[in-house]
Design a protein around this motif. Structure first.
Motif, PDB file in Angstrom:
ATOM      1  N   LEU A  14       0.832  -1.208   0.000  1.00 53.61           N
ATOM      2  CA  LEU A  14       0.000   0.000   0.000  1.00 53.61           C
ATOM      3  C   LEU A  14       0.867   1.258   0.000  1.00 53.61           C
ATOM      4  O   LEU A  14       0.567   2.230  -0.711  1.00 53.61           O
ATOM      5  N   THR A  15       1.946   1.229   0.762  1.00 48.28           N
ATOM      6  CA  THR A  15       2.860   2.377   0.811  1.00 48.28           C
ATOM      7  C   THR A  15       3.518   2.609  -0.539  1.00 48.28           C
ATOM      8  O   THR A  15       3.588   3.744  -1.028  1.00 48.28           O
ATOM      9  N   VAL A  16       4.009   1.538  -1.158  1.00 49.36           N
ATOM     10  CA  VAL A  16       4.687   1.659  -2.451  1.00 49.36           C
ATOM     11  C   VAL A  16       3.715   2.138  -3.522  1.00 49.36           C
ATOM     12  O   VAL A  16       4.049   3.010  -4.339  1.00 49.36           O
ATOM     13  N   ALA A  17       2.502   1.585  -3.529  1.00 51.05           N
ATOM     14  CA  ALA A  17       1.509   2.003  -4.520  1.00 51.05           C
ATOM     15  C   ALA A  17       1.210   3.494  -4.391  1.00 51.05           C
ATOM     16  O   ALA A  17       1.110   4.214  -5.399  1.00 51.05           O
ATOM     17  N   GLY A  18       1.078   3.973  -3.159  1.00 48.52           N
ATOM     18  CA  GLY A  18       0.830   5.394  -2.951  1.00 48.52           C
ATOM     19  C   GLY A  18       1.989   6.257  -3.414  1.00 48.52           C
ATOM     20  O   GLY A  18       1.792   7.304  -4.046  1.00 48.52           O
ATOM     21  N   LYS A  19       3.207   5.832  -3.111  1.00 48.51           N
ATOM     22  CA  LYS A  19       4.387   6.596  -3.510  1.00 48.51           C
ATOM     23  C   LYS A  19       4.520   6.653  -5.027  1.00 48.51           C
ATOM     24  O   LYS A  19       4.765   7.726  -5.609  1.00 48.51           O
ATOM     25  N   LEU A  20       4.353   5.504  -5.688  1.00 44.37           N
ATOM     26  CA  LEU A  20       4.489   5.476  -7.151  1.00 44.37           C
ATOM     27  C   LEU A  20       3.399   6.307  -7.816  1.00 44.37           C
ATOM     28  O   LEU A  20       3.655   6.982  -8.818  1.00 44.37           O
ATOM     29  N   SER A  21       2.199   6.255  -7.287  1.00 46.90           N
ATOM     30  CA  SER A  21       1.112   7.060  -7.846  1.00 46.90           C
ATOM     31  C   SER A  21       1.450   8.540  -7.766  1.00 46.90           C
ATOM     32  O   SER A  21       1.199   9.306  -8.716  1.00 46.90           O
ATOM     33  N   SER A  22       2.038   8.961  -6.656  1.00 44.28           N
ATOM     34  CA  SER A  22       2.420  10.356  -6.477  1.00 44.28           C
ATOM     35  C   SER A  22       3.522  10.764  -7.458  1.00 44.28           C
ATOM     36  O   SER A  22       3.453  11.830  -8.090  1.00 44.28           O
ATOM     37  N   VAL A  23       4.527   9.916  -7.601  1.00 43.31           N
ATOM     38  CA  VAL A  23       5.640  10.214  -8.526  1.00 43.31           C
ATOM     39  C   VAL A  23       5.129  10.295  -9.955  1.00 43.31           C
ATOM     40  O   VAL A  23       5.474  11.235 -10.704  1.00 43.31           O
ATOM     41  N   LEU A  24       4.306   9.335 -10.344  1.00 45.29           N
ATOM     42  CA  LEU A  24       3.796   9.317 -11.718  1.00 45.29           C
ATOM     43  C   LEU A  24       2.876  10.495 -11.985  1.00 45.29           C
ATOM     44  O   LEU A  24       2.874  11.062 -13.088  1.00 45.29           O
ATOM     45  N   TYR A  25       2.100  10.911 -10.989  1.00 40.75           N
ATOM     46  CA  TYR A  25       1.243  12.079 -11.148  1.00 40.75           C
ATOM     47  C   TYR A  25       2.091  13.320 -11.422  1.00 40.75           C
ATOM     48  O   TYR A  25       1.746  14.151 -12.279  1.00 40.75           O
ATOM     49  N   GLY A  26       3.209  13.440 -10.712  1.00 43.67           N
ATOM     50  CA  GLY A  26       4.108  14.568 -10.936  1.00 43.67           C
ATOM     51  C   GLY A  26       4.662  14.579 -12.350  1.00 43.67           C
ATOM     52  O   GLY A  26       4.778  15.642 -12.978  1.00 43.67           O
ATOM     53  N   LEU A  27       4.999  13.389 -12.865  1.00 45.43           N
ATOM     54  CA  LEU A  27       5.516  13.290 -14.237  1.00 45.43           C
ATOM     55  C   LEU A  27       4.439  13.660 -15.249  1.00 45.43           C
ATOM     56  O   LEU A  27       4.718  14.320 -16.257  1.00 45.43           O
ATOM     57  N   ILE A  28       3.210  13.237 -14.982  1.00 43.46           N
ATOM     58  CA  ILE A  28       2.108  13.556 -15.889  1.00 43.46           C
ATOM     59  C   ILE A  28       1.853  15.063 -15.911  1.00 43.46           C
ATOM     60  O   ILE A  28       1.697  15.674 -16.986  1.00 43.46           O
ATOM     61  N   ASP A 264      15.931  -9.016  -0.212  1.00 45.97           N
ATOM     62  CA  ASP A 264      15.650  -9.556  -1.543  1.00 45.97           C
ATOM     63  C   ASP A 264      15.045  -8.517  -2.481  1.00 45.97           C
ATOM     64  O   ASP A 264      14.915  -8.771  -3.678  1.00 45.97           O
ATOM     65  N   VAL A 265      14.633  -7.384  -1.932  1.00 44.40           N
ATOM     66  CA  VAL A 265      13.944  -6.389  -2.747  1.00 44.40           C
ATOM     67  C   VAL A 265      14.693  -5.064  -2.744  1.00 44.40           C
ATOM     68  O   VAL A 265      15.461  -4.760  -1.829  1.00 44.40           O
ATOM     69  N   TRP A 266      14.448  -4.268  -3.764  1.00 44.67           N
ATOM     70  CA  TRP A 266      15.142  -2.993  -3.928  1.00 44.67           C
ATOM     71  C   TRP A 266      14.636  -1.953  -2.939  1.00 44.67           C
ATOM     72  O   TRP A 266      15.382  -1.077  -2.500  1.00 44.67           O
ATOM     73  N   ASN A 267      13.361  -2.043  -2.573  1.00 44.21           N
ATOM     74  CA  ASN A 267      12.713  -1.022  -1.742  1.00 44.21           C
ATOM     75  C   ASN A 267      12.403  -1.538  -0.342  1.00 44.21           C
ATOM     76  O   ASN A 267      11.296  -1.395   0.167  1.00 44.21           O
ATOM     77  N   ALA A 268      13.394  -2.117   0.306  1.00 46.44           N
ATOM     78  CA  ALA A 268      13.209  -2.761   1.609  1.00 46.44           C
ATOM     79  C   ALA A 268      12.689  -1.812   2.685  1.00 46.44           C
ATOM     80  O   ALA A 268      12.046  -2.254   3.648  1.00 46.44           O
ATOM     81  N   GLU A 269      12.954  -0.530   2.536  1.00 52.62           N
ATOM     82  CA  GLU A 269      12.569   0.422   3.592  1.00 52.62           C
ATOM     83  C   GLU A 269      11.054   0.485   3.805  1.00 52.62           C
ATOM     84  O   GLU A 269      10.587   0.924   4.860  1.00 52.62           O
ATOM     85  N   HIS A 270      10.287   0.040   2.834  1.00 54.19           N
ATOM     86  CA  HIS A 270       8.831   0.098   2.964  1.00 54.19           C
ATOM     87  C   HIS A 270       8.263  -1.058   3.782  1.00 54.19           C
ATOM     88  O   HIS A 270       7.085  -1.053   4.129  1.00 54.19           O
ATOM     89  N   TYR A 271       9.103  -2.046   4.063  1.00 48.11           N
ATOM     90  CA  TYR A 271       8.602  -3.245   4.741  1.00 48.11           C
ATOM     91  C   TYR A 271       9.201  -3.405   6.134  1.00 48.11           C
ATOM     92  O   TYR A 271       8.924  -4.316   6.841  1.00 48.11           O
TER      93      TYR A 271
END
Length: 271
Positions: A14-28, A264-271
């Protein structure tokens, strides 16, 4: 460092989905040439949040026991582990795009497209589980048949994420690769049981097929504490491996560990 639990994985997703949505919105909003393609990716990622919220609800709060008896622990663990892998790779690529959108989107778009296709399959798996939990008996029976087929396809695929997923699942179940053919026969049996499943309580048809098969009868110890097992499950742990368990036999699904560690994952800080 401990493996990710089911509860931690869903919260992290849920945290990653929210973060990516925010980043992509900025790009759009920046009006880049690839805004339409980015919008499609953004929409797909946003669509995952309500699904993760529903999964989080039934993981933490439980649902009707008869419906939970239709979902195997292995299918849930496989799907969530795959989601963690996909979102890790997505965040990695999108973070690079964010640094130089004009150049990096064209470079990363093919890889992101493949990951979005992977995400669609995991999304379908989760939606089928939610359909089993919330919909009518007839719809639940149909979703159950589709669910096993989808999970089988995910594990059998030669796609990069599926290959990584098989490797991780083998940590807890060394025979996972050799059992894929057996899984196919089980799925076929479940499909053939559709008429029976609609005439009597669905869980009986489901349990008969699975418990007669070898697919869920292999030496495998899910990392799980005794307090998370229901009474009936605790009585049979010596003769029944945890991979045989259906969700109704586990009183605290949230604490079950996935076969994946933060490292095992690149974004371990979210877990």
């Amino acid at each position: 460092m401990d493996p990710l639990s089911i509860a931690a994985s869903v919260a992290g997703l849920l945290t990653v989905a929210g973060k990516l949505s925010s980043v992509l919105y900025g790009l759009i909003m920046a009006g880049h040439d690839a805004s339409q393609a980015i919008s499609r990716v953004s929409a797909e990622i946003r669509a995952m949040s309500p699904i993760f919220l529903q999964v989080q609800d039934f993981v933490l709060n439980g649902e009707d026991e008869a419906r939970r008896s239709m979902i195997s622990l292995r299918d849930l663990v496989t799907t969530l582990t795959g989601c963690v892998l996909v979102f890790s790779e997505l965040e990695k690529h999108i973070s690079e795009v964010e640094k130089s959108p004009g150049i990096m989107w064209a470079k990363k778009e093919p890889e992101i497209k493949v990951l979005m296709e992977d995400l669609q399959r995991h999304k379908l798996s989760l939606n089928l589980m939610l359909s089993i939990i919330h919909h009518s008996s007839a719809e639940a029976a149909s979703s159950l048949r589709k669910l096993h087929s989808v999970v089988q396809d995910i594990l059998e695929s030669n796609r990069t994420i599926s290959t990584q997923l098989r490797t991780l699942m083998a940590r807890q179940d060394p025979t996972v690769g050799s059992r894929l053919d057996e899984t196919a026969s089980v799925v076929s049996s479940i499909r053939n049981s559709s008429s029976t499943a609609t005439q009597r309580p669905i869980k009986y048809a489901f349990e008969t097929i699975l418990r007669r098969s070898k697919v869920y009868k292999h030496k495998r110890l899910w990392s799980i504490s005794a307090t998370s097992l229901g009474t009936s499950a605790m009585k049979c742990t010596r003769s029944t491996t945890f991979s045989e368990l259906i969700l109704a036999e586990v009183s605290n699904i949230s604490v079950i560990e996935l076969p994946i560690w933060p490292g095992d994952v690149w974004n371990a800080e979210h877990y």
